[in-house]
Write an enzyme that holds these catalytic residues in place. Structure first.
Site, mmCIF file in Angstrom:
data_model
loop_
_atom_site.group_PDB
_atom_site.id
_atom_site.type_symbol
_atom_site.label_atom_id
_atom_site.label_comp_id
_atom_site.label_asym_id
_atom_site.label_seq_id
_atom_site.Cartn_x
_atom_site.Cartn_y
_atom_site.Cartn_z
ATOM 1 N N ALA A 63 0.857 -1.193 0.000
ATOM 2 C CA ALA A 63 0.000 0.000 0.000
ATOM 3 C C ALA A 63 0.891 1.241 0.000
ATOM 4 C CB ALA A 63 -0.896 0.001 1.233
ATOM 5 N N GLY A 102 0.458 -4.866 1.545
ATOM 6 C CA GLY A 102 -0.748 -4.987 0.726
ATOM 7 C C GLY A 102 -0.508 -5.720 -0.570
ATOM 8 N N GLU A 105 -0.831 -9.260 0.268
ATOM 9 C CA GLU A 105 -2.269 -9.489 0.516
ATOM 10 C C GLU A 105 -3.019 -9.606 -0.805
ATOM 11 O OE1 GLU A 105 -2.349 -6.055 3.307
ATOM 12 O OE2 GLU A 105 -3.557 -7.393 4.532
ATOM 13 N N GLU A 125 3.808 -4.700 8.095
ATOM 14 C CA GLU A 125 2.985 -3.617 8.638
ATOM 15 C C GLU A 125 3.289 -3.305 10.104
ATOM 16 O OE1 GLU A 125 1.998 -5.953 6.619
ATOM 17 O OE2 GLU A 125 0.550 -5.203 5.168
HETATM 18 N N1 T1G Z 1 4.559 3.413 -0.433
HETATM 19 C C1 T1G Z 1 4.987 4.573 -0.964
HETATM 20 N N2 T1G Z 1 6.262 4.816 -1.332
HETATM 21 C C2 T1G Z 1 7.147 3.815 -1.126
HETATM 22 C C3 T1G Z 1 6.786 2.577 -0.561
HETATM 23 C C4 T1G Z 1 5.417 2.387 -0.213
HETATM 24 N N3 T1G Z 1 4.972 1.253 0.298
HETATM 25 N N4 T1G Z 1 7.899 1.811 -0.500
HETATM 26 C C5 T1G Z 1 8.903 2.554 -0.991
HETATM 27 N N5 T1G Z 1 8.462 3.755 -1.359
HETATM 28 C C6 T1G Z 1 9.239 4.852 -1.960
HETATM 29 C C7 T1G Z 1 10.350 5.328 -1.038
HETATM 30 O O1 T1G Z 1 9.836 6.277 -0.114
HETATM 31 C C8 T1G Z 1 11.284 5.940 -2.041
HETATM 32 O O2 T1G Z 1 10.678 7.149 -2.449
HETATM 33 C C9 T1G Z 1 11.177 5.004 -3.250
HETATM 34 O O3 T1G Z 1 9.905 4.345 -3.106
HETATM 35 C C10 T1G Z 1 12.274 3.972 -3.280
HETATM 36 O O4 T1G Z 1 12.224 3.296 -2.010
HETATM 37 C C11 T1G Z 1 -2.920 -2.388 3.626
HETATM 38 C C12 T1G Z 1 -1.306 -0.711 4.918
HETATM 39 C C13 T1G Z 1 10.304 -1.828 -1.174
HETATM 40 C C14 T1G Z 1 12.270 -2.742 0.098
HETATM 41 O O5 T1G Z 1 6.429 -1.397 4.387
HETATM 42 O O6 T1G Z 1 10.657 -1.572 2.427
HETATM 43 O O7 T1G Z 1 0.788 -2.338 2.747
HETATM 44 O O8 T1G Z 1 12.234 8.697 -1.248
HETATM 45 O O9 T1G Z 1 14.558 3.959 -1.394
HETATM 46 O O10 T1G Z 1 15.931 0.720 -0.973
HETATM 47 O O11 T1G Z 1 -1.805 -4.018 4.861
HETATM 48 O O12 T1G Z 1 11.104 0.764 -0.126
HETATM 49 O O13 T1G Z 1 12.593 8.178 -3.649
HETATM 50 O O14 T1G Z 1 10.627 9.571 -2.944
HETATM 51 O O15 T1G Z 1 13.251 2.301 0.024
HETATM 52 O O16 T1G Z 1 15.066 -0.363 -3.160
HETATM 53 C C15 T1G Z 1 3.897 -2.028 3.527
HETATM 54 C C16 T1G Z 1 8.172 -0.262 2.418
HETATM 55 C C17 T1G Z 1 3.130 -0.768 3.373
HETATM 56 C C18 T1G Z 1 7.421 -1.585 2.257
HETATM 57 C C19 T1G Z 1 12.567 -0.981 -1.635
HETATM 58 N N6 T1G Z 1 5.068 -1.969 2.683
HETATM 59 N N7 T1G Z 1 9.213 -0.111 1.412
HETATM 60 O O17 T1G Z 1 13.743 -0.497 -1.031
HETATM 61 O O18 T1G Z 1 14.022 1.662 -2.317
HETATM 62 S S1 T1G Z 1 1.750 -0.718 4.469
HETATM 63 C C20 T1G Z 1 6.271 -1.637 3.211
HETATM 64 C C21 T1G Z 1 10.415 -0.766 1.537
HETATM 65 C C22 T1G Z 1 0.598 -1.795 3.807
HETATM 66 C C23 T1G Z 1 -1.574 -2.969 3.933
HETATM 67 C C24 T1G Z 1 -0.638 -2.001 4.616
HETATM 68 C C25 T1G Z 1 11.452 -0.445 0.517
HETATM 69 C C26 T1G Z 1 11.622 -1.531 -0.552
HETATM 70 P P1 T1G Z 1 11.565 8.502 -2.584
HETATM 71 P P2 T1G Z 1 13.573 2.840 -1.312
HETATM 72 P P3 T1G Z 1 14.789 0.363 -1.893
#
Ligand code: T1G
Length: 687
Positions: A63, A102, A105, A125
């Protein structure tokens, strides 16, 4: 046709490709596009099966963290996933790279999943103060069983492709592209070779042992893991009841301060990369030189070894060289044991490690990091020598934790190529790197330093030059508050306990014992000449040092230690406090833990605001990153400036004004705080 998905038809197979760079984050735009694409393919009579895959680096990062404010807009993610689960045609999810939160999911709501070798999936999460809020707590137990679901969801850990196969999360793991793997799996389903089963039709066996073990394990954890456990336990209910329970618990966490803090900390780590010099030319750094093989120098050397960057470590004589090399090799062996380094990389790192007592061995390095003792004359002498012997385009940096790098740069003929790279001990583990920019540092040097930080897996924060830069400057102020509290009546261990209960990994007095009380004494001696007479000064730490009690390394400090283990408060140190109070005719007062934390945090924020006012830090979020990644600030509280917005500017001003009645010199409301109050501005808006 949406810009965020591609829809294709291959015979009787429909394909939906998520395509929203950089990480296929699923916000309202992408989930609407998926919903529309699926509707389109359901109504197409020629289509008998549907494949969902991700374009780009990986399936999807989940998400959209930056779009949480719109997570309730329809179609919500749970609605889209229910639509997938209830789809009358088989839906196959083909995942590559990463499928997180997500995104996983989404795959769990499909009727079959295939993975590409190297795939890593997770429901992280809880690391954001949330729980999987789109069916993960209901569908993962249906596919992998209650015990595995509890472990994966409550820890947020990554699951490899092999484990996913073993757990039944994917039917197969293959090579090639996820799109092709999806088509092949769809063909197998249509040929009856693979079963496509709506996850919601599956039942879950409860596992009371797993649930009660988890209840005990997460009893004192943050709220999210405990709440996630409640949601998972509801998986034994009919699916719609379980999904409703999950959604209610998810929305409650979404409103919580833990979620706000943890999401802020996640974004802060990335925001610090957005500096004025971003985009400037990055120089290649093939080999690094480190001068000084003490704790910092050997830690810094190990950090470069771990990043696979060849490094030459210079010490003053052969004995020191041998000791320094031993220290580096010990750090690398530890990293190997912890799985932070492969055997092969370990061997390569040692082959690329040069250690010598010849400064001239730095003649061909691209960057030098000076890590000798904190003496300005010694540093300027060394930089003058390096300026002569290093390549004309070599970058010269200092790891000094407080000295004026403008002055160090003036000892060279290349001030534009001089900056501070301030590592934090242990330098091969702590993630913070303060990149200290002088009046003359050129933009490409700053950009090169930030790129190096990325290679080192550090969190770089841009800082201007001042005594202590960002982190230590702020530390010196809130550390004084602890001394004042002790003089005014609080025991050392009450201060420490109040702050560890607040979430700090260690209390300030235990930290000082660990660092060595002689270090603090040296800093006080350095500042003695310039200490303003109005400043309240506590002699307690000096009196303790006079006894030769330097903390853990001498077995006695604020606490007593035996074989390096803290066994309790040091009564002799406490006796020094009582004596000092009597000498100052101070009548001890009592403070609640809340009052201790309030003073500590308010002093931290007060100094942080002046650091912001002076432009030493670019934004509030940079200060949050410094405290989160270098000083053990509790991650779920997001950092001092994020917390300041929660406390509120008016409350902060009134606290400082109240404390100023006791000490008008130490407690002064920064002008920026008053301006923010008048303009109703928050620190978040300054980011
Ligand atoms: N949403 C929005 N932006 C995201 C994002 C996300 N989930 N993940 C990464 N970005 C942006 C990040 O801010 C950066 O942006 C760019 O992408 C590159 O990321 C309903 C509610 C996937 C392992 O917790 O762990 O799903 O700074 O530098 O080192 O149950 O990003 O360049 O503008 O980190 O290659 C759950 C979080 C969400 C994953 C990649 N998902 N992301 O690492 O690149 S909650 C997460 C990461 C959810 C549901 C719930 C890592 C990565 P900018 P990066 P990277």
């Amino acid at each position: 046709m949406s810009e965020f998905v591609t829809i294709e038809r291959e015979g009787e197979i429909g394909l939906i490709g998520m395509d929203k760079p950089p990480v296929n984050a699923i916000g309202v735009a992408l989930r609407t596009a998926i919903h529309e694409a699926l509707s389109d393919l359901i109504s197409d009579q020629k289509i008998k099966a549907i494949v969902l895959y991700g374009a780009g680096r990986f399936f999807s990062a989940g998400a959209d963290i930056k779009d949480f404010a719109r997570s309730a807009e329809q179609p919500t993610l749970p609605e889209v996933l229910k639509f997938i689960n209830d789809c009358p045609k088989p839906v196959i999810a083909a995942m590559h790279g990463r499928a997180l939160g997500g995104a996983l999911e989404l795959a769990l709501s499909a009727h079959l999943r295939v993975g590409i070798a190297g795939l890593k999936v997770a429901l992280p999460e809880v690391k954001l103060g949330l729980l999987p809020g789109a069916g993960g707590t209901q569908r993962l137990p249906r596919l992998a069983g209650m015990a595995a679901a509890i472990d994966i969801i409550c820890t947020g850990r990554e699951v490899s492709a092999d484990e996913a196969l073993r757990l039944g999360l994917v039917a197969k793991v293959v090579g090639g592209s996820s799109r092709d793997a999806g088509v092949a799996a769809a063909r197998d389903v249509l040929a009856g070779k693979l079963a496509a089963i709506p996850t919601d039709d599956l039942l879950v066996e409860t596992d009371d042992n797993a649930v009660s073990a988890a209840k005990a394990r997460y009893a004192n954890a943050l709220t999210a893991p405990q709440t996630a456990l409640d949601a998972i336990s509801a998986a034994t209910l009919p699916i719609d009841e379980g999904l409703a329970k999950e959604r209610a618990l998810f929305m409650a966490l979404m409103q919580g301060e833990e979620r706000a803090g943890l999401v802020h900390a996640f974004l802060a780590e990335r925001e610090t990369l957005k500096i004025p010099e971003a985009g400037s030319n990055i120089r290649s750094v093939e080999r690094v030189g480190v001068v000084g093989g003490g704790t910092m120098g050997s830690g810094i050397t190990a950090a470069f070894c771990l990043a696979g960057i060849p490094v030459s470590l210079i010490e003053t004589d052969s004995q020191r060289v041998i000791k320094a090399r031993e220290t580096v090799e010990k750090y690398l062996a530890g990293a190997l044991k912890r799985g932070k380094l492969t055997e092969q990389d370990h061997v390569k790192a040692l082959e690329n490690l040069v250690t010598s007592d010849e400064l001239n061995d730095l003649a061909n390095v691209d960057l030098v990091i000076e890590a000798i003792f904190e003496d300005m004359n010694a540093k300027t002498d060394l930089f003058a020598k390096l300026d002569k012997l290093c390549k004309p385009d070599a970058i010269l940096s200092s790891n000094t934790s407080y000295l004026d790098i403008n002055q160090i740069a003036s000892a060279t003929s290349r001030p534009a190529a001089v900056l501070g790279l301030h590592f934090f001990s242990p330098a091969h583990i702590m993630r913070l790197l303060e990149v200290v920019v002088t009046d003359n540092t050129s933009p490409d040097i700053v950009a090169t330093a930030f790129d190096l930080a990325r290679q080192l897996k550090k969190v770089p924060v841009r800082s201007g030059v001042c005594d202590g830069f960002i982190g230590n400057r702020i530390l010196s102020r809130y550390r004084k508050v602890c001394e004042y509290l002790v003089l005014d009546g609080v025991e050392f261990d009450q201060v420490d306990r109040a702050l560890t209960d607040f979430g700090f990994a260690m209390g300030p007095f235990a930290v000082s014992d660990l660092a060595g009380l002689d270090i603090g004494r040296a800093a006080r001696e350095r500042k003695a000449a310039s200490r303003p007479p109005q400043e309240r000064y506590s002699r307690v730490a000096d009196l303790i040092c006079e006894q030769g009690w330097f903390g853990r390394k001498t077995g006695k400090g604020y606490y007593l230690y035996s074989e390096g283990k803290l066994i309790g408060p040091n009564p002799d140190a406490q006796a020094i406090v009582y004596k000092e109070r009597a000498a100052l005719e101070l009548v001890p007062k009592t403070f609640t833990d809340e009052e201790i934390v309030a003073r500590y945090i308010t002093a931290m924020i007060q100094e942080a605001v002046t650091v912001l006012e002076e432009g030493v830090a670019l934004r509030p979020v940079d200060i949050d990153a410094v405290k989160l990644f270098g000083y053990g600030f509790p991650r779920h509280r997001g950092g001092p400036m994020h917390l300041a917005d929660q406390i509120g500017v008016s409350e902060l001003i009134s606290r400082i004004e109240t404390y100023a009645e006791e000490d008008a010199y130490f407690w002064q409301v920064p002008q920026l705080l008053r301006t923010m109050k008048n303009e109703g501005q928050s620190f978040a808006e300054m980011n």
